[in-house]
Design a protein around this motif. Structure first.
Motif, PDB file in Angstrom:
ATOM      1  N   GLU A  31      -9.179   7.820 -10.180  1.00  0.00           N
ATOM      2  CA  GLU A  31     -10.516   7.711 -10.757  1.00  0.00           C
ATOM      3  C   GLU A  31     -10.781   6.249 -11.072  1.00  0.00           C
ATOM      4  O   GLU A  31      -9.911   5.546 -11.579  1.00  0.00           O
ATOM      5  N   SER A  32     -12.007   5.814 -10.760  1.00  0.00           N
ATOM      6  CA  SER A  32     -12.339   4.409 -11.008  1.00  0.00           C
ATOM      7  C   SER A  32     -12.759   4.202 -12.450  1.00  0.00           C
ATOM      8  O   SER A  32     -13.255   5.118 -13.111  1.00  0.00           O
ATOM      9  N   GLU A  33     -12.558   2.999 -12.935  1.00  0.00           N
ATOM     10  CA  GLU A  33     -12.862   2.672 -14.325  1.00  0.00           C
ATOM     11  C   GLU A  33     -14.339   2.403 -14.548  1.00  0.00           C
ATOM     12  O   GLU A  33     -14.927   2.897 -15.500  1.00  0.00           O
ATOM     13  N   SER A  34     -14.963   1.601 -13.700  1.00  0.00           N
ATOM     14  CA  SER A  34     -16.343   1.179 -13.941  1.00  0.00           C
ATOM     15  C   SER A  34     -17.378   2.190 -13.477  1.00  0.00           C
ATOM     16  O   SER A  34     -18.329   2.478 -14.190  1.00  0.00           O
ATOM     17  N   PHE A  35     -17.211   2.718 -12.260  1.00  0.00           N
ATOM     18  CA  PHE A  35     -18.251   3.550 -11.666  1.00  0.00           C
ATOM     19  C   PHE A  35     -17.933   5.038 -11.699  1.00  0.00           C
ATOM     20  O   PHE A  35     -18.702   5.848 -11.194  1.00  0.00           O
ATOM     21  N   LYS A  36     -16.777   5.414 -12.256  1.00  0.00           N
ATOM     22  CA  LYS A  36     -16.368   6.823 -12.354  1.00  0.00           C
ATOM     23  C   LYS A  36     -16.408   7.538 -11.001  1.00  0.00           C
ATOM     24  O   LYS A  36     -16.871   8.653 -10.863  1.00  0.00           O
ATOM     25  N   MET A  37     -15.901   6.848  -9.991  1.00  0.00           N
ATOM     26  CA  MET A  37     -15.792   7.409  -8.647  1.00  0.00           C
ATOM     27  C   MET A  37     -14.448   8.130  -8.520  1.00  0.00           C
ATOM     28  O   MET A  37     -13.456   7.713  -9.134  1.00  0.00           O
ATOM     29  N   ASP A  38     -14.420   9.192  -7.729  1.00  0.00           N
ATOM     30  CA  ASP A  38     -13.173   9.891  -7.426  1.00  0.00           C
ATOM     31  C   ASP A  38     -12.678   9.420  -6.072  1.00  0.00           C
ATOM     32  O   ASP A  38     -13.453   9.349  -5.111  1.00  0.00           O
ATOM     33  N   LEU A  39     -11.386   9.130  -5.994  1.00  0.00           N
ATOM     34  CA  LEU A  39     -10.782   8.632  -4.768  1.00  0.00           C
ATOM     35  C   LEU A  39      -9.581   9.484  -4.419  1.00  0.00           C
ATOM     36  O   LEU A  39      -8.723   9.742  -5.276  1.00  0.00           O
ATOM     37  N   ILE A  40      -9.531   9.943  -3.181  1.00  0.00           N
ATOM     38  CA  ILE A  40      -8.328  10.549  -2.613  1.00  0.00           C
ATOM     39  C   ILE A  40      -7.924   9.632  -1.473  1.00  0.00           C
ATOM     40  O   ILE A  40      -8.729   9.345  -0.589  1.00  0.00           O
ATOM     41  N   LEU A  41      -6.681   9.140  -1.507  1.00  0.00           N
ATOM     42  CA  LEU A  41      -6.254   8.130  -0.548  1.00  0.00           C
ATOM     43  C   LEU A  41      -4.819   8.373  -0.105  1.00  0.00           C
ATOM     44  O   LEU A  41      -3.930   8.543  -0.933  1.00  0.00           O
ATOM     45  N   ASP A  42      -4.610   8.382   1.215  1.00  0.00           N
ATOM     46  CA  ASP A  42      -3.261   8.436   1.779  1.00  0.00           C
ATOM     47  C   ASP A  42      -2.739   7.005   1.911  1.00  0.00           C
ATOM     48  O   ASP A  42      -3.434   6.142   2.443  1.00  0.00           O
ATOM     49  N   VAL A  43      -1.512   6.784   1.422  1.00  0.00           N
ATOM     50  CA  VAL A  43      -0.901   5.455   1.449  1.00  0.00           C
ATOM     51  C   VAL A  43       0.491   5.551   2.049  1.00  0.00           C
ATOM     52  O   VAL A  43       1.244   6.485   1.742  1.00  0.00           O
ATOM     53  N   ASN A  44       0.846   4.597   2.893  1.00  0.00           N
ATOM     54  CA  ASN A  44       2.199   4.507   3.435  1.00  0.00           C
ATOM     55  C   ASN A  44       3.091   3.970   2.318  1.00  0.00           C
ATOM     56  O   ASN A  44       3.153   2.764   2.085  1.00  0.00           O
ATOM     57  N   THR A  45       3.774   4.863   1.620  1.00  0.00           N
ATOM     58  CA  THR A  45       4.566   4.468   0.450  1.00  0.00           C
ATOM     59  C   THR A  45       5.886   3.806   0.821  1.00  0.00           C
ATOM     60  O   THR A  45       6.553   3.252  -0.047  1.00  0.00           O
ATOM     61  N   GLN A  46       6.261   3.850   2.091  1.00  0.00           N
ATOM     62  CA  GLN A  46       7.439   3.097   2.513  1.00  0.00           C
ATOM     63  C   GLN A  46       7.100   1.603   2.498  1.00  0.00           C
ATOM     64  O   GLN A  46       7.932   0.774   2.152  1.00  0.00           O
ATOM     65  N   VAL A  47       5.881   1.285   2.844  1.00  0.00           N
ATOM     66  CA  VAL A  47       5.416  -0.095   2.883  1.00  0.00           C
ATOM     67  C   VAL A  47       4.882  -0.537   1.521  1.00  0.00           C
ATOM     68  O   VAL A  47       5.095  -1.657   1.082  1.00  0.00           O
ATOM     69  N   TYR A  48       4.164   0.383   0.833  1.00  0.00           N
ATOM     70  CA  TYR A  48       3.488   0.044  -0.415  1.00  0.00           C
ATOM     71  C   TYR A  48       3.638   1.198  -1.414  1.00  0.00           C
ATOM     72  O   TYR A  48       2.770   2.075  -1.509  1.00  0.00           O
ATOM     73  N   PRO A  49       4.756   1.224  -2.154  1.00  0.00           N
ATOM     74  CA  PRO A  49       4.987   2.315  -3.107  1.00  0.00           C
ATOM     75  C   PRO A  49       3.945   2.309  -4.238  1.00  0.00           C
ATOM     76  O   PRO A  49       3.631   1.265  -4.795  1.00  0.00           O
TER      77      PRO A  49
END
Length: 148
Positions: A31-49
């Protein structure tokens, strides 16, 4: 800043709530702090934990050039001297779906869906925060964790 579609700070509220489907990828719910947006995001956690309760700055841009100069579609092999210099994780993708309420309503809620080579993202919130996004548009995602 020219070429910037969206920027905010997000808090990671959940990680892989439906279980981990891939060894090297996690799905973040934020959840964003300023605009109260919801985000669902897939991240390569091997590269960026990324862990639960992490905070990060997220920027969506149409170009990596600070002056907003459009990309010519080719990769030069270097990101020096670009927006990527100040971020830790960068992905390049395409907006494949935009859906939501009646756009004539000032309180409309939109969702923008972006695929970064199979890593998916959904950004949902007030339509006025997503006004520059268009179907088929290419987008850079830039992330940097924040100390708090």
């Amino acid at each position: 800043m020219s070429g910037v579609l969206f920027e905010d700070i997000f808090d990671v509220k959940d990680v892989d709530p439906d279980g981990k489907h891939f060894d090297r990828v996690s799905r973040l719910f934020c959840e964003s702090e300023s605009f109260k947006m919801d985000l669902i995001l897939d991240v390569n956690t091997q590269v960026y934990p990324v862990a639960l309760r992490d905070k990060f700055r997220l920027l969506l841009a149409t170009t990596l050039q600070e002056d907003g100069t459009p990309d010519d579609g080719s990769f030069t092999g270097s990101l020096e001297g670009t927006r990527a210099d100040t971020f830790e994780y960068v992905m390049y993708g395409r907006i494949y779906r935009i859906e939501g309420d009646d756009l004539s309503d000032s309180n409309a809620i939109l969702s923008a869906y972006i695929s970064y080579g199979g890593l998916l993202m959904r950004l949902k919130g007030a339509a006025n925060n997503l006004h520059g996004m268009e179907m088929g548009q290419t987008v850079y995602l830039l992330m940097k964790k924040l100390a708090f």
